[in-house]
Write a protein that holds these residues in place. Structure first.
Motif, PDB file in Angstrom:
ATOM      1  N   LEU A   9       0.851  -1.196   0.000  1.00  0.00           N
ATOM      2  CA  LEU A   9       0.000   0.000   0.000  1.00  0.00           C
ATOM      3  C   LEU A   9       0.882   1.240   0.000  1.00  0.00           C
ATOM      4  O   LEU A   9       1.605   1.501   0.951  1.00  0.00           O
ATOM      5  CB  LEU A   9      -0.926  -0.011   1.218  1.00  0.00           C
ATOM      6  N   GLU A  10       0.833   1.995  -1.100  1.00  0.00           N
ATOM      7  CA  GLU A  10       1.681   3.172  -1.295  1.00  0.00           C
ATOM      8  C   GLU A  10       0.847   4.286  -1.901  1.00  0.00           C
ATOM      9  O   GLU A  10       1.042   4.675  -3.050  1.00  0.00           O
ATOM     10  CB  GLU A  10       2.863   2.819  -2.207  1.00  0.00           C
ATOM     11  N   PRO A  11      -0.150   4.806  -1.146  1.00  0.00           N
ATOM     12  CA  PRO A  11      -1.070   5.783  -1.731  1.00  0.00           C
ATOM     13  C   PRO A  11      -0.359   7.034  -2.253  1.00  0.00           C
ATOM     14  O   PRO A  11       0.579   7.534  -1.627  1.00  0.00           O
ATOM     15  CB  PRO A  11      -2.027   6.119  -0.596  1.00  0.00           C
ATOM     16  N   LEU A  12      -0.840   7.506  -3.393  1.00  0.00           N
ATOM     17  CA  LEU A  12      -0.324   8.758  -3.939  1.00  0.00           C
ATOM     18  C   LEU A  12      -0.716   9.903  -3.007  1.00  0.00           C
ATOM     19  O   LEU A  12      -1.747   9.838  -2.341  1.00  0.00           O
ATOM     20  CB  LEU A  12      -0.904   9.000  -5.336  1.00  0.00           C
ATOM     21  N   PRO A  13       0.074  10.964  -2.967  1.00  0.00           N
ATOM     22  CA  PRO A  13      -0.227  12.076  -2.047  1.00  0.00           C
ATOM     23  C   PRO A  13      -1.621  12.666  -2.245  1.00  0.00           C
ATOM     24  O   PRO A  13      -2.244  13.109  -1.285  1.00  0.00           O
ATOM     25  CB  PRO A  13       0.852  13.110  -2.365  1.00  0.00           C
ATOM     26  N   TYR A  14      -2.125  12.661  -3.471  1.00  0.00           N
ATOM     27  CA  TYR A  14      -3.435  13.261  -3.743  1.00  0.00           C
ATOM     28  C   TYR A  14      -4.589  12.256  -3.692  1.00  0.00           C
ATOM     29  O   TYR A  14      -5.721  12.601  -4.014  1.00  0.00           O
ATOM     30  CB  TYR A  14      -3.440  13.992  -5.087  1.00  0.00           C
ATOM     31  N   GLU A  15      -4.334  11.018  -3.286  1.00  0.00           N
ATOM     32  CA  GLU A  15      -5.400  10.002  -3.287  1.00  0.00           C
ATOM     33  C   GLU A  15      -6.682  10.492  -2.592  1.00  0.00           C
ATOM     34  O   GLU A  15      -7.774  10.276  -3.121  1.00  0.00           O
ATOM     35  CB  GLU A  15      -4.912   8.704  -2.648  1.00  0.00           C
ATOM     36  N   VAL A  73      -3.679   3.807  -5.633  1.00  0.00           N
ATOM     37  CA  VAL A  73      -5.005   4.393  -5.421  1.00  0.00           C
ATOM     38  C   VAL A  73      -5.942   3.267  -4.978  1.00  0.00           C
ATOM     39  O   VAL A  73      -5.971   2.202  -5.600  1.00  0.00           O
ATOM     40  CB  VAL A  73      -5.550   5.058  -6.705  1.00  0.00           C
ATOM     41  N   ALA A  74      -6.697   3.502  -3.914  1.00  0.00           N
ATOM     42  CA  ALA A  74      -7.651   2.503  -3.427  1.00  0.00           C
ATOM     43  C   ALA A  74      -8.749   2.293  -4.472  1.00  0.00           C
ATOM     44  O   ALA A  74      -9.177   3.244  -5.130  1.00  0.00           O
ATOM     45  CB  ALA A  74      -8.255   2.957  -2.106  1.00  0.00           C
ATOM     46  N   PRO A  75      -9.230   1.062  -4.619  1.00  0.00           N
ATOM     47  CA  PRO A  75     -10.273   0.786  -5.621  1.00  0.00           C
ATOM     48  C   PRO A  75     -11.535   1.621  -5.449  1.00  0.00           C
ATOM     49  O   PRO A  75     -12.213   1.910  -6.435  1.00  0.00           O
ATOM     50  CB  PRO A  75     -10.568  -0.706  -5.418  1.00  0.00           C
ATOM     51  N   GLU A  76     -11.867   2.022  -4.226  1.00  0.00           N
ATOM     52  CA  GLU A  76     -13.093   2.807  -4.023  1.00  0.00           C
ATOM     53  C   GLU A  76     -12.953   4.256  -4.479  1.00  0.00           C
ATOM     54  O   GLU A  76     -13.906   5.029  -4.402  1.00  0.00           O
ATOM     55  CB  GLU A  76     -13.566   2.736  -2.567  1.00  0.00           C
ATOM     56  N   ARG A  77     -11.788   4.618  -4.992  1.00  0.00           N
ATOM     57  CA  ARG A  77     -11.576   5.951  -5.557  1.00  0.00           C
ATOM     58  C   ARG A  77     -11.447   5.832  -7.074  1.00  0.00           C
ATOM     59  O   ARG A  77     -10.882   4.882  -7.593  1.00  0.00           O
ATOM     60  CB  ARG A  77     -10.323   6.588  -4.976  1.00  0.00           C
ATOM     61  N   SER A  78     -11.955   6.817  -7.782  1.00  0.00           N
ATOM     62  CA  SER A  78     -11.875   6.846  -9.237  1.00  0.00           C
ATOM     63  C   SER A  78     -10.574   7.535  -9.641  1.00  0.00           C
ATOM     64  O   SER A  78     -10.389   8.717  -9.376  1.00  0.00           O
ATOM     65  CB  SER A  78     -13.088   7.606  -9.794  1.00  0.00           C
ATOM     66  N   ALA A  79      -9.664   6.780 -10.254  1.00  0.00           N
ATOM     67  CA  ALA A  79      -8.375   7.324 -10.697  1.00  0.00           C
ATOM     68  C   ALA A  79      -8.472   7.746 -12.165  1.00  0.00           C
ATOM     69  O   ALA A  79      -9.348   7.296 -12.898  1.00  0.00           O
ATOM     70  CB  ALA A  79      -7.285   6.272 -10.523  1.00  0.00           C
ATOM     71  N   HIS A  80      -7.548   8.592 -12.582  1.00  0.00           N
ATOM     72  CA  HIS A  80      -7.481   9.050 -13.979  1.00  0.00           C
ATOM     73  C   HIS A  80      -6.543   8.118 -14.747  1.00  0.00           C
ATOM     74  O   HIS A  80      -5.332   8.279 -14.697  1.00  0.00           O
ATOM     75  CB  HIS A  80      -6.944  10.484 -14.050  1.00  0.00           C
ATOM     76  N   HIS A  81      -7.105   7.131 -15.446  1.00  0.00           N
ATOM     77  CA  HIS A  81      -6.250   6.225 -16.212  1.00  0.00           C
ATOM     78  C   HIS A  81      -6.746   5.964 -17.627  1.00  0.00           C
ATOM     79  O   HIS A  81      -5.976   5.500 -18.462  1.00  0.00           O
ATOM     80  CB  HIS A  81      -6.024   4.910 -15.457  1.00  0.00           C
ATOM     81  N   VAL A  82      -8.028   6.244 -17.934  1.00  0.00           N
ATOM     82  CA  VAL A  82      -8.509   6.095 -19.310  1.00  0.00           C
ATOM     83  C   VAL A  82      -9.689   7.057 -19.510  1.00  0.00           C
ATOM     84  O   VAL A  82     -10.605   7.103 -18.699  1.00  0.00           O
ATOM     85  CB  VAL A  82      -8.878   4.634 -19.650  1.00  0.00           C
ATOM     86  N   ARG A  83      -9.635   7.819 -20.562  1.00  0.00           N
ATOM     87  CA  ARG A  83     -10.644   8.857 -20.790  1.00  0.00           C
ATOM     88  C   ARG A  83     -12.044   8.273 -20.933  1.00  0.00           C
ATOM     89  O   ARG A  83     -12.259   7.330 -21.681  1.00  0.00           O
ATOM     90  CB  ARG A  83     -10.299   9.645 -22.054  1.00  0.00           C
ATOM     91  N   ALA A  89     -14.178   1.899 -13.853  1.00  0.00           N
ATOM     92  CA  ALA A  89     -13.016   1.061 -14.134  1.00  0.00           C
ATOM     93  C   ALA A  89     -11.933   1.119 -13.071  1.00  0.00           C
ATOM     94  O   ALA A  89     -11.732   2.130 -12.406  1.00  0.00           O
ATOM     95  CB  ALA A  89     -12.432   1.452 -15.487  1.00  0.00           C
ATOM     96  N   LEU A  90     -11.228   0.009 -12.987  1.00  0.00           N
ATOM     97  CA  LEU A  90     -10.052  -0.139 -12.147  1.00  0.00           C
ATOM     98  C   LEU A  90      -8.860  -0.238 -13.087  1.00  0.00           C
ATOM     99  O   LEU A  90      -8.892  -1.042 -14.034  1.00  0.00           O
ATOM    100  CB  LEU A  90     -10.198  -1.427 -11.331  1.00  0.00           C
ATOM    101  N   GLY A  91      -7.825   0.547 -12.876  1.00  0.00           N
ATOM    102  CA  GLY A  91      -6.656   0.534 -13.746  1.00  0.00           C
ATOM    103  C   GLY A  91      -5.512  -0.258 -13.147  1.00  0.00           C
ATOM    104  O   GLY A  91      -5.124  -0.031 -12.008  1.00  0.00           O
ATOM    105  N   ILE A  92      -4.982  -1.202 -13.935  1.00  0.00           N
ATOM    106  CA  ILE A  92      -3.804  -1.967 -13.523  1.00  0.00           C
ATOM    107  C   ILE A  92      -2.696  -1.676 -14.522  1.00  0.00           C
ATOM    108  O   ILE A  92      -2.851  -1.904 -15.723  1.00  0.00           O
ATOM    109  CB  ILE A  92      -4.092  -3.477 -13.461  1.00  0.00           C
ATOM    110  N   GLU A  93      -1.592  -1.157 -14.005  1.00  0.00           N
ATOM    111  CA  GLU A  93      -0.443  -0.767 -14.822  1.00  0.00           C
ATOM    112  C   GLU A  93       0.667  -1.801 -14.673  1.00  0.00           C
ATOM    113  O   GLU A  93       1.064  -2.141 -13.559  1.00  0.00           O
ATOM    114  CB  GLU A  93       0.101   0.597 -14.349  1.00  0.00           C
ATOM    115  N   LEU A  94       1.172  -2.297 -15.795  1.00  0.00           N
ATOM    116  CA  LEU A  94       2.300  -3.217 -15.799  1.00  0.00           C
ATOM    117  C   LEU A  94       3.546  -2.448 -16.211  1.00  0.00           C
ATOM    118  O   LEU A  94       3.528  -1.725 -17.213  1.00  0.00           O
ATOM    119  CB  LEU A  94       2.046  -4.361 -16.776  1.00  0.00           C
ATOM    120  N   ILE A  95       4.606  -2.583 -15.429  1.00  0.00           N
ATOM    121  CA  ILE A  95       5.850  -1.890 -15.775  1.00  0.00           C
ATOM    122  C   ILE A  95       6.399  -2.529 -17.051  1.00  0.00           C
ATOM    123  O   ILE A  95       6.646  -3.736 -17.111  1.00  0.00           O
ATOM    124  CB  ILE A  95       6.886  -1.986 -14.629  1.00  0.00           C
TER     125      ILE A  95
END
Length: 187
Positions: A9-15, A73-83, A89-95
């Protein structure tokens, strides 16, 4: 029942500034690749504030090449990952380097880096567990399935290139879909 995989768990500062949503609103997972060289740079990009709301672009989960899973970002929050899709949606990023650093150069559109097996195994474990937490989760799509815009190439504006190509041609869709309870969203 599938066990929850180990998640850092590494929440972004603006989460806390991202909009809350009901778990029942989340029915789609969008698979991305970072198109950056490593997790540290992906974190740096995720922390950038780009909007008046004090937030930026990020996925919910990031999976490094070694298979470690990081929740920004916790799943219960809406993140900006796809317009246009974020509220559901839930966004999963692969390095993965993707087209880095020449994302829109027409001469650099190949996405040659293979996804590490540890990374795909961690993704599958996460995708098996998430429907237990998010009961409406039914669908999965690639970012490239949802954002099909063509934009002028950075090296030649007369040429058009895909704005988004991730997770790209090296993503093992057949392997992942065979191992998870979600269905690929048809366009």
């Amino acid at each position: 029942m599938h066990a929850m995989p180990a998640v850092h768990l590494e929440p972004l500062p603006y989460e806390p500034l991202l909009p809350l949503r009901e778990p029942e609103a989340i029915d789609l997972v969008v698979i991305h690749c970072t198109e950056l060289p490593d997790l540290a740079m992906a974190r740096e990009y995720g922390e950038r504030v780009l909007y008046d709301s004090g937030t930026g672009n990020s996925g919910h989960y990031y999976i490094d090449r070694d298979g470690s899973i990081h929740q920004y970002v916790a799943p219960e929050r809406s993140a900006h990952h796809v317009r246009g899709i974020n509220p559901r949606a839930l966004g999963i990023e692969l390095i993965n380097t993707g087209r880095y650093p020449h994302w829109l150069d027409s001469r650099h559109q190949a996405m040659d880096e293979l996804y590490a097996q540890a990374q795909i195994q961690a993704l599958v474990a996460l995708l098996r567990w998430l429907p237990q937490r998010l009961p409406a989760l039914r669908w999965i799509a690639g970012h490239e399935d949802l954002d099909t815009e063509q934009v002028p190439a950075s090296d030649d504006p007369a040429l058009k290139v895909p704005r988004k190509r991730d997770p790209g041609p090296r993503f093992p869709w057949d392997e992942v879909l065979a191992a998870i309870p979600l269905q690929r969203l048809s366009e």
